[in-house]
Design a protein around this motif. Structure first.
Motif, short mmCIF file in Angstrom:
data_model
loop_
_atom_site.label_atom_id
_atom_site.label_comp_id
_atom_site.label_asym_id
_atom_site.label_seq_id
_atom_site.Cartn_x
_atom_site.Cartn_y
_atom_site.Cartn_z
N ALA A 142 50.07 25.09 39.57
CA ALA A 142 48.61 25.75 39.38
C ALA A 142 48.52 26.71 40.35
O ALA A 142 47.25 27.44 40.39
N ASP A 143 49.44 27.35 41.02
CA ASP A 143 49.28 28.09 42.31
C ASP A 143 48.70 29.36 41.84
O ASP A 143 47.58 29.82 42.44
N HIS A 144 48.96 30.19 40.75
CA HIS A 144 48.37 31.16 40.25
C HIS A 144 47.06 31.23 39.98
O HIS A 144 46.24 32.15 39.83
N GLU A 145 46.67 30.20 39.17
CA GLU A 145 45.32 29.73 38.78
C GLU A 145 44.36 29.59 39.92
O GLU A 145 43.23 30.34 39.99
N LEU A 146 44.70 29.23 40.99
CA LEU A 146 43.87 28.79 42.14
C LEU A 146 43.99 30.24 42.96
O LEU A 146 42.76 30.57 43.46
N ALA A 147 44.98 30.85 42.94
CA ALA A 147 45.10 32.31 43.81
C ALA A 147 43.89 33.26 42.92
O ALA A 147 43.22 33.90 43.57
N VAL A 148 43.82 33.20 41.35
CA VAL A 148 42.92 33.99 40.81
C VAL A 148 41.63 33.40 41.11
O VAL A 148 40.73 34.31 41.30
N ALA A 149 41.22 32.10 41.02
CA ALA A 149 40.26 31.75 41.41
C ALA A 149 39.57 32.29 42.80
O ALA A 149 38.42 32.68 42.92
N ALA A 150 40.43 32.31 43.65
CA ALA A 150 40.11 32.91 44.93
C ALA A 150 39.83 34.21 44.66
O ALA A 150 38.39 34.67 45.65
N ILE A 151 40.22 34.92 44.18
CA ILE A 151 40.04 36.48 44.16
C ILE A 151 38.60 36.80 43.31
O ILE A 151 37.94 37.24 43.82
N VAL A 152 38.38 35.91 42.20
CA VAL A 152 37.26 36.00 41.43
C VAL A 152 35.95 35.63 42.34
O VAL A 152 34.98 36.33 42.16
N SER A 153 36.20 34.40 43.04
CA SER A 153 35.12 34.14 44.02
C SER A 153 34.82 35.21 44.78
O SER A 153 33.68 35.15 45.06
N ALA A 154 35.72 35.81 45.38
CA ALA A 154 35.55 36.72 46.50
C ALA A 154 34.66 37.94 45.65
O ALA A 154 33.97 38.67 46.28
N GLU A 155 35.16 38.41 44.52
CA GLU A 155 34.79 39.50 43.81
C GLU A 155 33.17 39.36 43.16
O GLU A 155 32.51 39.95 43.24
N VAL A 156 33.03 38.03 42.68
CA VAL A 156 31.98 37.61 42.12
C VAL A 156 30.98 36.56 42.51
O VAL A 156 31.37 35.59 42.19
N PRO A 157 30.21 36.75 43.55
CA PRO A 157 29.70 35.67 44.21
C PRO A 157 28.70 34.86 43.11
O PRO A 157 28.27 35.30 42.24
N GLY A 158 28.86 33.52 43.42
CA GLY A 158 28.22 32.81 42.03
C GLY A 158 28.98 32.41 40.90
O GLY A 158 28.24 31.86 39.80
N ALA A 159 30.01 33.19 40.93
CA ALA A 159 30.96 32.93 39.61
C ALA A 159 31.26 31.46 39.31
O ALA A 159 31.75 30.52 40.17
N ARG A 160 30.95 31.02 38.00
CA ARG A 160 31.54 29.65 37.62
C ARG A 160 32.91 29.88 37.12
O ARG A 160 33.09 30.69 36.18
N ILE A 161 33.90 29.18 37.73
CA ILE A 161 35.10 29.46 37.28
C ILE A 161 35.78 28.10 36.79
O ILE A 161 35.64 26.99 37.32
N THR A 162 36.41 28.25 35.49
CA THR A 162 37.06 27.23 34.90
C THR A 162 38.67 27.53 35.13
O THR A 162 38.99 28.50 34.68
N LEU A 163 39.35 26.51 35.68
CA LEU A 163 40.88 26.68 35.69
C LEU A 163 41.21 25.80 34.60
O LEU A 163 41.03 24.47 34.48
N SER A 164 42.34 26.19 33.67
CA SER A 164 43.08 25.51 32.61
C SER A 164 43.70 24.18 33.21
O SER A 164 43.64 23.40 32.49
N TYR A 165 44.37 24.35 34.24
CA TYR A 165 45.26 23.19 34.65
C TYR A 165 44.30 21.87 34.80
O TYR A 165 44.89 20.70 34.78
N GLU A 166 43.19 22.18 34.77
CA GLU A 166 42.35 20.95 34.92
C GLU A 166 42.20 20.14 33.54
O GLU A 166 41.94 18.93 33.60
N PHE A 167 42.50 20.87 32.66
CA PHE A 167 42.49 20.30 31.21
C PHE A 167 43.84 19.60 30.93
O PHE A 167 44.17 18.97 30.03
N GLY A 168 44.79 20.29 31.72
CA GLY A 168 46.28 19.91 31.56
C GLY A 168 47.15 19.80 30.52
O GLY A 168 48.26 20.04 30.78
N THR A 169 46.65 19.94 29.31
CA THR A 169 47.36 19.92 28.37
C THR A 169 48.52 21.04 28.13
O THR A 169 48.01 22.22 28.41
N PRO A 170 49.81 20.83 27.68
CA PRO A 170 50.65 21.94 27.66
C PRO A 170 50.53 22.62 26.32
O PRO A 170 49.70 22.08 25.42
#
Lengths: 306, 658, 344
Positions: A118-146
């Motif tokens: 999930a490294d790239h999803e986490l990296a994207v989340a970090a960038i988005v948080s920095a760019e958009v304060p207060g952003a609600r971010i869903t990462l797909s790996y939390e839902f896991g399904t292939p």
């Protein structure tokens, strides 16, 4: 007394459950004295927010691109193959540009290979948080399904429901001050309000699931009562699904333990008493036509409420 | 005793016998194991199974054991070939499906932990000479019976201990229980929740074998996964799913039946295959319980010395091994002589009036034994059932276990015997021990000891038992008592078997010397024995046993000392008449080539002397001659390096040459 | 002349292709179907091998590798065309038609996508009449044709051309596919339509179109017959799947034990090496490769993959008879039990 709530229009139906016996209607004062409230709600038909979808992966036919309705979507380079190899370095600049320019606050991030890594999803989340304060971010790996598209669809829907889920939680807190509120999951079990706020998708069909349970337990009562009762009898539950790579038994045991630990953590955040959390089921399947040692792992954890 | 060797004696050993007491002890067995094993085949690829002949134990190795499918196919093909069983290394197949298929096909599946090749070699050895395997058992029983002496209780104890999977009872001529397994414990009487024969017999579970509990767990597992496992007739199926006729010719039984499903689709109950139940005419009672074989029974009538019917020895079991009941019958026949002797002794005892002294001596012994038993850690067994012919005369000797509760015996005729397990020497039933102890304590204080002291009998300190036995009919016990006390001084004289026994404060050497004079003074031919020196009355029973045993082996007119008694003397005590036939069976391959008896003589010499060199000296021939003869002995199949074989051969030689 | 597979027919073909397909990954199947829909335009012409000019170059198209990987790492979209173009460059000749290697789920659709992209007809037939795991396990190979030269296109723009003796293709292909990320699209078995007519299992595309029509019986998808081996409940899954705390190390091959629910209540063992290759009933072989053995869920009517089998699941075990050529000695050698490592 546990309060079961069927969140239906025009007014919610409340059922008081003491020792498994349902009583209704329930007065406001009685409702506020409940030990906890369990809400059955179907999220289909609720208002959804426009979502900014970021897919990490390669180019694809138009028909296979992210579907976001009124939102915005992009595909940026990056992601991993199921064998764990990086397909391309993450295009962080593209992520930044898109996040800054989309004008949306609800993000869904789906990276190729994230059930494995999930490294790239986490990296994207970090960038988005920095760019958009207060952003609600869903990462797909939390839902896991292939299945990238299915997972992406889940992430997008979860992101789209976030705002409305927050509104429901806030309203419940207003109506039932001091009463811990839980929400019925799709399938079985319940999750805490905070978990619901973050992962509303896990409760997408919570109303239907509660109804099915309630009708088995209480045949002949009105649907809404059955659904409220069905929600009230659920216990916290959480699931984790991953693709893992393990060479040999020892490594498999270790990665399984990781998955179990994560499931236990999740079920606690879903409202279970920490001491009550336990693994209900672990399923491991090898993946065909891939290198040895790749497995799909599904772990279900459950617990009891305070 | 020409009829000792029952039909089936030479029948090949069965799978169950291999697992119960043979080279597969400890293996996990699924199925009944009732099929005979005549040879072993090591199978490393499935195609070989087509060449397997009936009654083969199939040992799977390599590819043929590689995974569940291979084992299942092997089971199927083994079944088609009427093989005896399939033996596979542990771990290839889940026990659940293996068990289900074993039951469906009625073929026994055995999982072994050891190297299958080593297992195969051992099975081959047992299968090639099944009669030797059984003869070993019989020889062992003969020895133990000789040790047991003429006591119904001890004889039955030996029988129940030495015949695994078999329950032996001695019934009087009216069908009442005398000794051995209680009628209620007899297999065939179903108890709820018990469908495994092993449950009926404490101590019958073997280490490593799936016991009832474990089986229950496994079954539960299967049922949980697959619901009720109703196992029915396993018919052959062609590829098209048709059902070919049952292989009636091979006699495969639709054995398997699980809980609640004891009939197949034709409504037949799962009885034993007919040939087994009927073939021996032993009237085995069949039943449909899972895993339970048909009940067989073997009966041997015990006659008294006058030729009247004394009672019947009844053995029952669930093994379908055709050879096993025959072996059991042989062993039962071995027990007839001691039982006859026991009865005769009891009658003699009843018919004579030894008056107060005898009763006193008996009480002393009984109380001493009760006292010994009350002490922790002593496991002397107490109590027997009613004894036919014993009438009002109480049991008189401590080692017969009648003990202090003579009144109880006489009145109730039952109830003092410990549970079945005690028959195997496992201990004493608490129910029998309690009241007797209380009573004996009071009496011990009461005065038996005082009386004995008054009579000048030794009751404390170092004591030595003696035993005098007439070798022809002796009519006059009072005379015998007079003569014995004349020789030994003031000692108790108890009727004991056909003879008399008691104890003295003299040391064994002095006692033996005086007893020798006494024996010579007897008007009847007698032998005598002297026991070991023991401390106090509590242990004198043990010394008496030794004395009796010594008397049993003493040469006519002499006195033997138990403390000097060796293997040669013990061998001499073997009931040769009884053992002659089994001995001939054991030695048959040798006798067939031994036209002039030279080989037998040489074999006996080598075994007795413990080596070829000494044997050559004894026989007066050159050592090489002995070696050459031994090679011939080995060439007919005797493995003289095997200790059990040597024992059996030595016994057999002894019996035949005496 | 032949018929045209348009959007409606595509729906039927895809439905028919799943009737007995195993190893289908829902995600991969759906994306392939969406992809096919997006490229099919006015439709793809379906012709028999005999209808094409005998000299026409025909190329077989197949997805190789893991459908799970395809569902995760999406195609760029040009893979089928790229693979065929690469083969054309090698052969110096344009392909005049494409044909399927097999017709299970995605593999029925990828050749269709290739045909649509290239603007050539799809031949009505395939190279197995069922699915085999190896590229070499085809009636084409049985007919003496080589899978090589073979062009493999990957989702990240990779392209590899294999030129090797036919019996080494699989060995070389497998690591390449893994290095691609788990899947690729292969163009292989270049041959003339005349040759194809001799070795193809004919008419199987039409067959699936009929089998995929609403209301068609399941047996319509089995050209050489299908039978039900048993209906029962999965009693145990050995080897591949662990449940609960006491987890067994999963490994392939695996074995599924089914207890027949009624009738003879036989114990049916299904031995699987990625797919089920042998069925034993009470230890007796009752079905085996090259025939195809599959479990159909009693509840949903869908094929149950080996790695989805769970104790308690009610299934119908069906045996799809393979094309006659598979039952010849050479067919047995290539697609029979021994080809799956079972020494029977």
């Amino acid at each position: 007394m546990i309060l079961g709530v069927a969140l239906v229009r025009p007014t919610p139906v409340l059922v008081a459950v003491g020792d498994g016996v349902p009583e209704w209607p329930v007065g406001r004062a009685a409702a506020r004295s409940a030990r906890r409230a369990c809400v059955a709600v179907d999220l289909s038909g609720l208002p959804t927010a426009p979502v900014a979808a970021i897919r990490v992966g390669g180019p694809c036919p138009e028909v296979l691109r992210p579907r976001v309705g009124s939102g915005a979507a992009t595909i940026v380079r990056g992601g991993h193959s199921l064998t764990g190899r990086a397909l391309a370095p993450l295009d962080t600049e593209a992520v930044r540009r898109f996040a800054a320019g989309c004008g949306l606050a609800d993000f869904a991030v789906t990276a190729t290979g994230s059930p494995m890594l999930a490294d790239h999803e986490l990296a994207v989340a970090a960038i988005v948080s920095a760019e958009v304060p207060g952003a609600r971010i869903t990462l797909s790996y939390e839902f896991g399904t292939p299945g990238l598209r299915e997972r992406e669809e889940s992430a997008i829907r979860n992101a789209a429901l976030g705002a409305e889920a927050g509104r429901i939680v806030d309203e419940a807190a207003r109506e039932l001050p001091g009463v811990p509120v839980y929400f019925a999951r799709t399938g079985s079990g319940v999750v805490s309000a905070s978990y619901f706020r973050r992962y509303p998708l896990t409760c997408d069909l919570g109303g239907a699931a509660s109804l099915a349970r309630g009708r088995v337990a209480l045949p002949g009562v009105p649907h809404e009562v059955a659904a409220a009762y069905g929600a009230a009898i659920g216990r916290p539950e959480a699931r984790v699904e991953r693709i893992v790579q393990a060479r040999g038994r020892a490594e498999l045991d270790r990665v399984l333990q990781d998955a179990r630990d994560e499931a236990l953590t999740r079920v606690v955040s879903a409202g279970a008493l920490p001491g009550s959390a336990r693994i209900a089921e672990t399923t491991v399947n090898p993946l065909s036509y891939l290198p040895d040692g790749l497995y799909r792992v599904r772990v279900t954890a459950e617990g009891t409420v305070p | 005793m020409g009829g000792v060797r029952a039909a089936g004696w030479e029948a090949p050993i069965t799978v169950a016998e291999l697992v119960n007491a043979g080279p597969l002890a400890g293996a996990r067995m699924y199925g009944t194991g009732e099929v005979q094993v005549r040879q072993v085949r090591i199978v490393d690829e499935l195609s070989v199974l087509g060449q397997v002949t009936p009654h083969t134990a199939v040992v799977l190795i390599g590819a043929a054991a590689g995974g569940g499918w291979a084992v299942e196919m092997a089971m199927r093909r083994a079944w088609e070939q009427a093989a005896a069983c399939v033996i596979a290394p542990s771990g290839g197949l889940s026990a659940g499906s293996g068990e289900v298929l074993a039951e469906r096909l009625g073929i026994t599946l055995i999982f072994v932990d050891e190297d299958p090749l080593i297992v195969a070699v051992r099975i081959a050895s047992a299968a090639s000479r099944p009669e030797a395997a059984r003869t070993q058992l019989v020889a062992r029983c003969a020895t133990r019976l000789a040790e047991a002496g003429p006591s119904a209780r001890r004889v039955l104890g030996v029988l129940n201990a030495e015949l695994p999977g078999t329950s032996v009872t001695f019934l009087d001529r009216y069908g009442r229980h005398v000794a051995g397994a209680r009628p209620t414990d007899r297999p065939g009487v179903e108890r709820p929740g018990q469908d495994r024969p092993d449950l009926d017999r404490p101590g019958a579970e073997r280490p490593g074998q799936a016991g009832p509990d474990r089986s229950g767990v496994e079954r539960a597992g299967v049922e949980e996964a697959g619901g009720r496992v109703a196992v029915r007739e396993a018919g052959g199926r062609s590829l098209e799913g048709e059902q070919p006729p049952l292989r009636a010719a091979a006699g495969e039984p639709p054995v398997a039946a699980s809980d609640g499903a004891t009939t197949d689709e034709d409504g037949r109950s799962h009885e034993a295959r007919g040939e087994r139940a009927a073939g021996r005419g032993e009237g085995g009672a069949s039943r449909g319980g899972r895993g339970a074989g048909a009940r067989w029974s073997a009966e041997v009538e015990v006659l008294d010395q006058e030729g009247g019917v004394l009672g019947t020895l009844v053995a029952v079991g669930s093994s379908r091994s055709p050879g096993w009941p025959a072996a059991v019958r042989t062993v039962l026949n071995l027990a007839v002589a001691p039982l006859t002797a026991w009865a005769a002794r009891e009658r003699l005892r009843a018919s004579r009036d030894f008056a107060l002294q005898q009763a006193l001596a008996e009480r002393l012994l009984a109380e001493a034994e009760a006292e010994a038993e009350a002490a922790p850690g002593t496991g002397t067994e107490h109590g027997t059932g009613p004894e036919p012919g014993a009438g009002a005369a109480p049991g008189t000797t401590a080692e017969d276990g009648t003990g202090a509760e003579t009144e109880a015996r006489a009145e109730t005729g039952a109830g003092t015997e410990a549970a079945t397990g005690a028959e195997a020497g496992a201990g004493t039933g608490a129910g029998a021990g309690g009241p007797a102890k209380a009573g004996s304590k009071a009496r011990m204080e009461g005065g038996a000891r005082v009386e004995a002291v008054a009579l000048g009998w030794p009751v404390e300190g170092e004591l030595t038992g003696y035993h005098v036995r007439p070798t022809a009919e002796a009519a006059d016990s009072p005379l015998a008592r007079t003569l014995i006390t004349a020789a030994l001084g003031q000692v108790p004289v108890l009727p004991r078997g056909e003879g008399w026994a008691g104890w003295s404060a003299l040391d064994p050497g002095e006692l033996a010397a005086r007893l020798a004079r006494g024996v010579r003074s007897m008007p009847w031919p007698c032998v005598a024995g002297v026991g070991a020196r023991v401390e106090g009355l509590r242990s004198v029973g043990e010394s008496l046993l030794g004395a009796e045993a010594a008397a049993f082996v003493a040469a006519p007119g002499t006195v033997a000392r138990a403390d000097r008694m060796g293997p040669a003397e013990l061998l001499g005590a073997l009931p040769t008449g009884v053992l002659r036939t089994p001995a001939a069976v054991v030695l048959r391959p040798l006798l067939a080539v031994d036209k002039d008896g030279t080989l037998l003589e040489t074999l006996a010499a080598v075994l007795d002397e413990g080596g070829a060199l000494k044997a050559a000296e004894r026989l007066g021939v050159h050592r090489n001659t002995v070696t050459t003869r031994l090679e011939r002995v080995k060439s007919v199949g005797f493995d003289l390096d095997d200790a059990a074989t040597r024992l059996a051969l030595q016994l057999a030689c002894h019996v035949l040459l005496r | 002349m032949g018929r045209v597979i348009d959007r409606d027919e595509l729906g039927r073909l895809s439905a028919g292709s799943r009737v007995f397909a195993i190893g289908t990954e829902e995600s991969a199947y759906r994306l392939t179907l969406d992809w096919a829909h997006s490229v099919i335009g006015s439709g793809v012409e379906l012709v028999t091998a005999g209808e094409a000019d005998p000299g026409t170059l025909c190329v077989s198209i197949t997805l190789v590798g893991s459908t799970t990987a395809l569902g995760e790492q999406l195609p760029a979209g040009d893979e089928p065309a790229r693979a065929v173009r690469a083969l054309e460059r090698r052969l110096g000749e344009r392909a005049g038609a494409v044909v399927a290697l097999n017709l299970a789920a995605e593999n029925a659709l990828v050749p269709l996508i290739a045909a649509a992209q290239l603007g050539v007809p799809l031949i009505d037939g395939d190279g197995t009449g069922r699915v085999f795991p190896l590229v070499e396990q085809t009636t084409y190979a049985l007919g003496g044709l080589s899978p090589a030269p073979l062009a493999l296109a990957g989702g990240s723009g990779e392209l590899v051309l294999l030129e090797t003796p036919g019996d080494r293709v699989e060995e070389l292909l497998r690591p390449v596919v893994l290095s691609f990320g788990g899947w690729g699209v292969a163009a292989c078995y270049p041959m003339t339509a005349g040759e194809l007519a001799r070795v193809v299992v004919p008419g199987t595309v039409s067959l699936l179109l009929r089998a995929g029509a609403p209301g068609a019986p399941r047996s319509a998808a089995a050209p050489y017959g299908v039978r039900t081996l048993c209906r029962g409940r999965i009693l145990a899954v050995e080897g591949s799947t662990g449940h609960g705390a006491d987890l067994a190390l999963p490994s392939l091959p695996s074995s599924i034990v089914v207890q027949e629910s009624a009738g003879l209540r036989r114990l049916v063992r299904l031995e699987a090496h990625n797919e089920i290759v042998l069925a034993l009933a009470d230890g007796a072989p009752v079905a085996m490769a090259p025939d195809q053995i599959c479990m159909i869920s009693t509840e949903g009517g869908m094929v149950v993959d080996v790695d989805k089998a769970e104790p308690g699941l009610e299934v119908e075990v069906m045996v799809v008879r393979a094309a006659p050529v598979w039952h010849t000695d050479r067919g047995q050698a290539l697609g029979g039990l021994r080809a799956f490592g079972l020494p029977l």
